[in-house]
Write a protein that holds these residues in place. Sequence first.
Motif, mmCIF file in Angstrom:
data_model
loop_
_atom_site.group_PDB
_atom_site.id
_atom_site.type_symbol
_atom_site.label_atom_id
_atom_site.label_comp_id
_atom_site.label_asym_id
_atom_site.label_seq_id
_atom_site.Cartn_x
_atom_site.Cartn_y
_atom_site.Cartn_z
ATOM 1 N N LEU A 198 -20.770 12.010 -1.251
ATOM 2 C CA LEU A 198 -19.317 11.853 -1.232
ATOM 3 C C LEU A 198 -18.987 10.371 -1.337
ATOM 4 O O LEU A 198 -19.463 9.564 -0.537
ATOM 5 C CB LEU A 198 -18.750 12.427 0.067
ATOM 6 N N SER A 199 -18.177 10.011 -2.336
ATOM 7 C CA SER A 199 -17.816 8.608 -2.543
ATOM 8 C C SER A 199 -16.369 8.534 -3.020
ATOM 9 O O SER A 199 -16.076 8.806 -4.187
ATOM 10 C CB SER A 199 -18.747 7.960 -3.581
ATOM 11 N N TYR A 200 -15.462 8.190 -2.113
ATOM 12 C CA TYR A 200 -14.059 8.041 -2.503
ATOM 13 C C TYR A 200 -13.917 6.868 -3.468
ATOM 14 O O TYR A 200 -14.546 5.827 -3.295
ATOM 15 C CB TYR A 200 -13.192 7.794 -1.268
ATOM 16 N N HIS A 201 -13.075 7.057 -4.494
ATOM 17 C CA HIS A 201 -12.854 5.965 -5.444
ATOM 18 C C HIS A 201 -12.315 4.725 -4.747
ATOM 19 O O HIS A 201 -12.719 3.605 -5.029
ATOM 20 C CB HIS A 201 -11.844 6.370 -6.520
ATOM 21 N N GLY A 202 -11.383 4.959 -3.858
ATOM 22 C CA GLY A 202 -10.730 3.821 -3.230
ATOM 23 C C GLY A 202 -9.819 3.098 -4.204
ATOM 24 O O GLY A 202 -9.611 3.525 -5.336
ATOM 25 N N LEU A 203 -9.271 2.006 -3.736
ATOM 26 C CA LEU A 203 -8.285 1.263 -4.511
ATOM 27 C C LEU A 203 -8.660 -0.209 -4.496
ATOM 28 O O LEU A 203 -9.141 -0.731 -3.480
ATOM 29 C CB LEU A 203 -6.904 1.455 -3.866
ATOM 30 N N ASP A 204 -8.441 -0.865 -5.616
ATOM 31 C CA ASP A 204 -8.628 -2.313 -5.662
ATOM 32 C C ASP A 204 -7.400 -2.935 -5.008
ATOM 33 O O ASP A 204 -6.348 -3.101 -5.635
ATOM 34 C CB ASP A 204 -8.772 -2.775 -7.110
ATOM 35 N N LEU A 205 -7.537 -3.252 -3.738
ATOM 36 C CA LEU A 205 -6.375 -3.727 -2.977
ATOM 37 C C LEU A 205 -5.907 -5.100 -3.408
ATOM 38 O O LEU A 205 -4.805 -5.532 -3.042
ATOM 39 C CB LEU A 205 -6.707 -3.700 -1.483
ATOM 40 N N ALA A 206 -6.720 -5.801 -4.196
ATOM 41 C CA ALA A 206 -6.262 -7.074 -4.753
ATOM 42 C C ALA A 206 -5.184 -6.833 -5.809
ATOM 43 O O ALA A 206 -4.300 -7.676 -6.021
ATOM 44 C CB ALA A 206 -7.432 -7.836 -5.365
ATOM 45 N N ARG A 207 -5.261 -5.700 -6.492
ATOM 46 C CA ARG A 207 -4.237 -5.351 -7.492
ATOM 47 C C ARG A 207 -3.031 -4.691 -6.836
ATOM 48 O O ARG A 207 -1.934 -4.700 -7.394
ATOM 49 C CB ARG A 207 -4.827 -4.415 -8.549
ATOM 50 N N PHE A 208 -3.251 -4.060 -5.701
ATOM 51 C CA PHE A 208 -2.175 -3.378 -4.987
ATOM 52 C C PHE A 208 -2.015 -4.055 -3.624
ATOM 53 O O PHE A 208 -2.223 -3.437 -2.574
ATOM 54 C CB PHE A 208 -2.485 -1.889 -4.853
ATOM 55 N N ASP A 209 -1.672 -5.347 -3.669
ATOM 56 C CA ASP A 209 -1.543 -6.093 -2.429
ATOM 57 C C ASP A 209 -0.336 -5.584 -1.643
ATOM 58 O O ASP A 209 0.525 -4.871 -2.163
ATOM 59 C CB ASP A 209 -1.432 -7.594 -2.706
ATOM 60 N N ALA A 210 -0.307 -5.939 -0.381
ATOM 61 C CA ALA A 210 0.731 -5.432 0.509
ATOM 62 C C ALA A 210 2.127 -5.768 -0.015
ATOM 63 O O ALA A 210 2.379 -6.882 -0.477
ATOM 64 C CB ALA A 210 0.534 -6.003 1.909
ATOM 65 N N PHE A 211 3.008 -4.801 0.060
ATOM 66 C CA PHE A 211 4.399 -4.963 -0.378
ATOM 67 C C PHE A 211 5.169 -5.697 0.712
ATOM 68 O O PHE A 211 5.319 -5.198 1.826
ATOM 69 C CB PHE A 211 4.992 -3.593 -0.664
ATOM 70 N N ALA A 212 5.639 -6.894 0.400
ATOM 71 C CA ALA A 212 6.323 -7.722 1.397
ATOM 72 C C ALA A 212 7.788 -7.329 1.573
ATOM 73 O O ALA A 212 8.435 -7.715 2.549
ATOM 74 C CB ALA A 212 6.227 -9.198 1.005
ATOM 75 N N GLY A 213 8.315 -6.554 0.631
ATOM 76 C CA GLY A 213 9.720 -6.173 0.705
ATOM 77 C C GLY A 213 9.946 -4.949 1.578
ATOM 78 O O GLY A 213 9.084 -4.545 2.355
#
Length: 419
Positions: A198-213
């Motif tokens: 089992l291996s979740y794809h996960g997300l590249d969090l550098a591309r989906f950085d935290a939304f500051a708004g």
Amino acid sequence: MRKKILVVLKGYPRLSETFIAQELLGLERAGFDLTLISMRKPTDKKRHPIHDEIRARVVYLPEYLHNEPLRVLRAFLAGIKKPGFKPLLRQFWADLKRDITPNRVRRFGQALVLVHEWPDNGEWLHAHFIHTPASVAAYASIMTGVPWTCSAHAKDIWTSPDWELSEKLERARWTVTCTRTGFEHMRDLTPTPESVHLSYHGLDLARFDAFAGQHSDRDGSEVSEPAFLLSVGRAVEKKGYDVLLRALALLPTDLHWRFTHIGGGDGLTKLKALAETLGISNRITWKGAMAQEDVLAHYRQADLFALACRVAADGDRDGLPNVLVEASSQRLACLSTNISGVPELLTDGENGFVVPPEDPKALAAAMERAIRDPTLRHRLGDAAEKRVREHFDHHSSIRQLTRLFEEQWQKEEQWRKSA
């Protein structure tokens, strides 16, 4: 020393398969040397930025054998002289008797072309999807003796017959998949369940950085400020967009909303006609396929993300739709169904809204609740982002794949020395 990997893909690049592009880039950055073998040429008019970052060369096999007859003939004539041709022919014949389709013949021909041309001195084969790409990889492996591994996902698992899954799982060195339901199903089909991971794809969090708004407090009470509902996905049966449209049509008349759909797909024409029939077409915007940075902007502007996942008539279904992970990473409250891997991300009332599939009334009730209660949306969106950032970082998946490749290569080397 890491081996040269030939990665067999159904098509490349594809806007709907950013999770594959993300994995390819991650493996390259981890030091792997890849060549991409695509069974189809691209049909999307746009590309995600990530595709331009991947350095691997792309080799296109003949999508249909009759389109490149000389290329296929050369491969066949060269192939019959190789010692691996007879074992391949026996396996192909056994498969064809159980699956008498042009598709089966096409995979045989594509494998012959791959073996004949054998790009960049490949030392390993890895297939993305356990249906047709794995067939090409498995056939090429039989003929060359080059080992192969596989990443299985969703449709490829649930639309493949058990006999074929079982045989491929037994022949592949290992297989990974991205949802627990798919993982458990495949482990039940193989005498070597330890080879399935089992291996979740996960997300590249550098591309989906935290939304500051901040997401809005729109509650559907103002005509001039309708709640912004969003969905991203191809217009295909398993996405359940007909159910979602019927749910939208059930929303109370005093509730003001607008809905935007992002994605292509053969079913768009029928969905637009259904929206007309339901009398809601004036509230819907159909954006078509969009690049990743544009999709991200929509996540940040929306009030609720909805995806009515279902099991299609042919058994096709989503695994864990990456768009749900993406939307959650932006603190956008998500509404979906308890199909496949969705409950592995979303828990109803804790970090999202989850309802049964094929139920427009339940979907409409959850949408109404979400629209009318922005405080609840914000709380669930915050919890969803926390879960994504703690458990769905794609670097953990890349580390797992790196370990699987390197451990298997060590075993292969030990077997070779002891032979």
